[in-house]
Design a protein around this motif. Structure first.
Motif, PDB file in Angstrom:
ATOM      1  N   GLY A  11      35.716  39.781  42.754  1.00 43.57           N
ATOM      2  CA  GLY A  11      37.084  39.756  42.222  1.00 43.57           C
ATOM      3  C   GLY A  11      38.120  39.795  43.323  1.00 43.57           C
ATOM      4  O   GLY A  11      39.124  40.509  43.236  1.00 43.57           O
ATOM      5  N   ASN A  13      40.019  37.274  44.620  1.00 41.02           N
ATOM      6  CA  ASN A  13      41.062  36.247  44.701  1.00 41.02           C
ATOM      7  C   ASN A  13      42.467  36.826  44.588  1.00 41.02           C
ATOM      8  O   ASN A  13      43.439  36.149  44.912  1.00 41.02           O
ATOM      9  N   ARG A  14      42.579  38.079  44.116  1.00 47.30           N
ATOM     10  CA  ARG A  14      43.918  38.673  44.005  1.00 47.30           C
ATOM     11  C   ARG A  14      43.809  40.199  44.020  1.00 47.30           C
ATOM     12  O   ARG A  14      42.699  40.756  44.009  1.00 47.30           O
ATOM     13  N   ILE A  16      43.736  44.158  44.587  1.00 48.44           N
ATOM     14  CA  ILE A  16      43.128  45.054  45.582  1.00 48.44           C
ATOM     15  C   ILE A  16      41.931  44.382  46.250  1.00 48.44           C
ATOM     16  O   ILE A  16      41.688  44.564  47.453  1.00 48.44           O
ATOM     17  N   ARG A  36      35.630  34.569  40.206  1.00 48.42           N
ATOM     18  CA  ARG A  36      34.954  33.889  39.087  1.00 48.42           C
ATOM     19  C   ARG A  36      35.433  32.458  38.938  1.00 48.42           C
ATOM     20  O   ARG A  36      34.681  31.600  38.497  1.00 48.42           O
ATOM     21  N   ARG A  40      40.532  29.286  42.420  1.00 45.82           N
ATOM     22  CA  ARG A  40      41.339  30.450  42.816  1.00 45.82           C
ATOM     23  C   ARG A  40      40.716  31.122  44.041  1.00 45.82           C
ATOM     24  O   ARG A  40      41.414  31.564  44.951  1.00 45.82           O
ATOM     25  N   ASP A  61      30.905  35.002  39.059  1.00 45.93           N
ATOM     26  CA  ASP A  61      31.298  35.706  37.828  1.00 45.93           C
ATOM     27  C   ASP A  61      30.290  36.831  37.648  1.00 45.93           C
ATOM     28  O   ASP A  61      29.097  36.570  37.434  1.00 45.93           O
ATOM     29  N   VAL A  62      30.770  38.065  37.711  1.00 44.41           N
ATOM     30  CA  VAL A  62      29.831  39.196  37.715  1.00 44.41           C
ATOM     31  C   VAL A  62      29.105  39.370  36.380  1.00 44.41           C
ATOM     32  O   VAL A  62      28.117  40.095  36.305  1.00 44.41           O
ATOM     33  N   ASN A  88      34.390  45.307  43.193  1.00 37.43           N
ATOM     34  CA  ASN A  88      35.818  45.496  42.893  1.00 37.43           C
ATOM     35  C   ASN A  88      36.227  44.900  41.544  1.00 37.43           C
ATOM     36  O   ASN A  88      37.113  45.422  40.879  1.00 37.43           O
ATOM     37  N   SER A 141      36.191  52.353  41.545  1.00 40.24           N
ATOM     38  CA  SER A 141      36.254  53.005  40.248  1.00 40.24           C
ATOM     39  C   SER A 141      37.712  53.311  39.908  1.00 40.24           C
ATOM     40  O   SER A 141      38.620  52.579  40.335  1.00 40.24           O
ATOM     41  N   TYR A 157      37.817  51.073  29.034  1.00 38.23           N
ATOM     42  CA  TYR A 157      38.011  51.013  30.494  1.00 38.23           C
ATOM     43  C   TYR A 157      37.592  52.341  31.123  1.00 38.23           C
ATOM     44  O   TYR A 157      36.827  52.367  32.085  1.00 38.23           O
ATOM     45  N   LYS A 161      34.217  53.106  33.628  1.00 35.16           N
ATOM     46  CA  LYS A 161      34.347  53.624  35.010  1.00 35.16           C
ATOM     47  C   LYS A 161      33.578  54.937  35.170  1.00 35.16           C
ATOM     48  O   LYS A 161      33.020  55.210  36.242  1.00 35.16           O
ATOM     49  N   GLY A 188      43.932  54.787  43.343  1.00 33.89           N
ATOM     50  CA  GLY A 188      45.200  55.345  42.855  1.00 33.89           C
ATOM     51  C   GLY A 188      45.918  54.291  42.020  1.00 33.89           C
ATOM     52  O   GLY A 188      45.343  53.250  41.684  1.00 33.89           O
ATOM     53  N   VAL A 190      48.149  51.419  41.642  1.00 29.52           N
ATOM     54  CA  VAL A 190      48.560  50.384  42.598  1.00 29.52           C
ATOM     55  C   VAL A 190      49.237  49.221  41.860  1.00 29.52           C
ATOM     56  O   VAL A 190      48.803  48.835  40.776  1.00 29.52           O
ATOM     57  N   THR A 192      49.485  45.895  40.789  1.00 33.37           N
ATOM     58  CA  THR A 192      48.717  44.646  40.667  1.00 33.37           C
ATOM     59  C   THR A 192      48.915  44.128  39.247  1.00 33.37           C
ATOM     60  O   THR A 192      49.545  44.789  38.422  1.00 33.37           O
ATOM     61  N   THR A 195      47.895  46.546  36.395  1.00 33.51           N
ATOM     62  CA  THR A 195      48.727  47.697  36.008  1.00 33.51           C
ATOM     63  C   THR A 195      50.197  47.351  35.867  1.00 33.51           C
ATOM     64  O   THR A 195      50.959  48.141  35.313  1.00 33.51           O
TER      65      THR A 195
HETATM   66  N1  LIG Z   1      45.659  48.665  40.129  1.00 31.08           N
HETATM   67  C1  LIG Z   1      45.412  49.953  39.900  1.00 31.08           C
HETATM   68  O1  LIG Z   1      46.329  50.805  39.777  1.00 31.08           O
HETATM   69  C2  LIG Z   1      43.987  50.456  39.814  1.00 31.08           C
HETATM   70  C3  LIG Z   1      43.794  51.820  39.568  1.00 31.08           C
HETATM   71  C4  LIG Z   1      42.488  52.293  39.512  1.00 31.08           C
HETATM   72  C5  LIG Z   1      41.425  51.448  39.702  1.00 31.08           C
HETATM   73  N2  LIG Z   1      41.650  50.106  39.935  1.00 31.08           N
HETATM   74  C6  LIG Z   1      40.479  49.251  40.141  1.00 31.08           C
HETATM   75  O2  LIG Z   1      40.690  48.426  41.272  1.00 31.08           O
HETATM   76  C7  LIG Z   1      39.947  47.206  41.115  1.00 31.08           C
HETATM   77  C8  LIG Z   1      40.859  46.013  41.342  1.00 31.08           C
HETATM   78  O3  LIG Z   1      41.900  46.076  40.390  1.00 31.08           O
HETATM   79  P1  LIG Z   1      43.274  45.275  40.559  1.00 31.08           P
HETATM   80  O4  LIG Z   1      44.347  46.225  40.177  1.00 31.08           O
HETATM   81  O5  LIG Z   1      43.325  44.587  41.866  1.00 31.08           O
HETATM   82  O6  LIG Z   1      43.119  44.247  39.337  1.00 31.08           O
HETATM   83  P2  LIG Z   1      43.500  42.705  39.168  1.00 31.08           P
HETATM   84  O7  LIG Z   1      44.684  42.339  40.004  1.00 31.08           O
HETATM   85  O8  LIG Z   1      43.569  42.515  37.686  1.00 31.08           O
HETATM   86  O9  LIG Z   1      42.222  41.953  39.759  1.00 31.08           O
HETATM   87  C9  LIG Z   1      41.001  41.993  39.082  1.00 31.08           C
HETATM   88  C10 LIG Z   1      40.071  40.999  39.733  1.00 31.08           C
HETATM   89  O10 LIG Z   1      38.821  41.052  39.034  1.00 31.08           O
HETATM   90  C11 LIG Z   1      38.457  39.716  38.739  1.00 31.08           C
HETATM   91  N3  LIG Z   1      37.531  39.625  37.618  1.00 31.08           N
HETATM   92  C12 LIG Z   1      37.710  39.948  36.327  1.00 31.08           C
HETATM   93  N4  LIG Z   1      36.622  39.643  35.618  1.00 31.08           N
HETATM   94  C13 LIG Z   1      35.721  39.120  36.488  1.00 31.08           C
HETATM   95  C14 LIG Z   1      34.409  38.614  36.362  1.00 31.08           C
HETATM   96  N5  LIG Z   1      33.781  38.544  35.193  1.00 31.08           N
HETATM   97  N6  LIG Z   1      33.764  38.185  37.479  1.00 31.08           N
HETATM   98  C15 LIG Z   1      34.387  38.219  38.680  1.00 31.08           C
HETATM   99  N7  LIG Z   1      35.639  38.645  38.856  1.00 31.08           N
HETATM  100  C16 LIG Z   1      36.294  39.094  37.764  1.00 31.08           C
HETATM  101  C17 LIG Z   1      39.779  39.009  38.464  1.00 31.08           C
HETATM  102  O11 LIG Z   1      39.605  37.593  38.507  1.00 31.08           O
HETATM  103  P3  LIG Z   1      40.658  36.566  37.798  1.00 31.08           P
HETATM  104  O12 LIG Z   1      41.808  36.398  38.751  1.00 31.08           O
HETATM  105  O13 LIG Z   1      39.836  35.330  37.611  1.00 31.08           O
HETATM  106  O14 LIG Z   1      41.089  37.207  36.501  1.00 31.08           O
HETATM  107  C18 LIG Z   1      40.584  39.553  39.637  1.00 31.08           C
HETATM  108  O15 LIG Z   1      40.262  38.880  40.821  1.00 31.08           O
HETATM  109  C19 LIG Z   1      39.349  47.262  39.711  1.00 31.08           C
HETATM  110  O16 LIG Z   1      38.022  47.726  39.786  1.00 31.08           O
HETATM  111  C20 LIG Z   1      40.212  48.280  38.994  1.00 31.08           C
HETATM  112  O17 LIG Z   1      39.551  48.904  37.912  1.00 31.08           O
HETATM  113  C21 LIG Z   1      42.898  49.595  39.984  1.00 31.08           C
END
Ligand SMILES: NC(=O)c1ccc[n+]([C@@H]2O[C@H](COP(=O)([O-])OP(=O)(O)OC[C@H]3O[C@@H](n4cnc5c(N)ncnc54)[C@H](OP(=O)(O)O)[C@@H]3O)[C@@H](O)[C@H]2O)c1
Length: 234
Positions: A11, A13-14, A16, A36, A40, A61-62, A88, A141, A157, A161, A188, A190, A192, A195
């Motif tokens: 994951g 491509n964007r 974290i 996936r 992208r 694609d996981v 991730n 996580s 969700y 986790k 934390g 973040v 993105t 969120t």
């Molecule tokens: N942001 C926060 O505040 C926060 C807080 C706690 C934990 N986290 C954790 O941090 C990690 C990254 O989150 P983020 O905030 O960066 O989220 P995000 O911007 O929504 O990015 C999620 C990534 O996961 C990919 N993804 C989703 N389904 C997938 C699949 N089946 N196979 C492969 N890739 C897939 C998405 O791909 P697409 O672009 O194709 O959709 C995207 O690249 C996650 O594990 C999240 O639970 C985030």
């Protein structure tokens, strides 16, 4: 065989994941930036390669075992090693709903990505890590999955986790006689797409502890849960 350590980030491509890929490449690792969506992923990897980083795209694609198999075959063919796995990729599909109301399909889909995805990736990656006698697995996580803090809101969700945290403990113990260190971390809150933009932390802050766990020495932690390099309650 690649001289450099090689990391696979899911994951990436964007958000974290992209930032983790960038920081790992900055630290001198060869990075397989997986996504996936092939296009992208290619665009994201090209953006980092244009900055001079050693980053290669890979479709992954996981939720698709065949895609996981192809990605690991790509890593083996191109680098003959895998040192770091960053689980991730995740989805958050059930905000503002309750455990009583959330559709079972939504719970299943959440677990497919957030729990079975990392499980598949660990099982596919560890043989290559064992061959190299080295490995770092980082499960991205969430504090929302912390068992001691579980509460209403986003039940699938959160519980996915919590399960990922449990996987971290069990797998770490199974690998205790090896140099493969398995840890979980929370970035934390973040900014993105997951969120929204109200979150206080940058992706750089969110990614830093994952990169630390990915690059610690053999005396580094195993089977822990971290935020900002500190122990976080399970
Ligand atoms: N942001 C926060 O505040 C926060 C807080 C706690 C934990 N986290 C954790 O941090 C990690 C990254 O989150 P983020 O905030 O960066 O989220 P995000 O911007 O929504 O990015 C999620 C990534 O996961 C990919 N993804 C989703 N389904 C997938 C699949 N089946 N196979 C492969 N890739 C897939 C998405 O791909 P697409 O672009 O194709 O959709 C995207 O690249 C996650 O594990 C999240 O639970 C985030």
């Amino acid at each position: 065989m690649s001289e450099k350590r090689v990391a696979l980030v899911t994951g990436a491509n964007r958000g974290i994941g992209f930032e983790i890929a960038k920081q790992l490449a900055t630290a001198g690792l060869g990075v397989v930036l997986s996504a996936r969506d092939e296009d992208r992923g290619r665009r994201a990897a090209a953006a980092l390669a244009d900055e001079g980083h050693d980053v290669r795209p890979c479709q992954l694609d996981v939720t698709d075992p065949a895609s996981v198999g192809r990605a690991l075959a790509f890593v083996e063919r191109n680098f003959s090693r895998l040192d770091v796995l960053i689980n991730n990729a995740a989805v958050s599909l059930d905000r503002k709903t309750t455990l009583l109301e959330v559709e079972e399909d939504v719970v299943r889909e959440t677990f497919e990505v957030n729990f079975y995805g990392p499980l598949r990736l660990c099982r596919a990656s560890i043989p290559l890590m064992k061959k190299g006698g080295y490995g770092r697995i980082v499960n991205v996580s969430s504090g929302r999955g912390s068992f001691t803090k579980l509460a209403a809101d986003g039940p699938a969700y959160r519980i996915s986790k919590t399960a990922l945290n449990a996987l971290t403990c069990v797998l770490s113990d199974e690998l205790k006689e090896t140099e493969i260190l398995v840890n979980a971390m929370t970035p934390g809150w973040v900014r993105t797409r997951l969120t929204g933009l109200r979150a206080p932390r940058s992706v750089a802050e969110g990614a830093e502890t994952a990169v630390w766990l990915a690059t610690v020495g053999n005396d580094g932690p195993r089977g822990g849960f971290f935020k900002d390099r500190d122990i976080f309650p399970w």
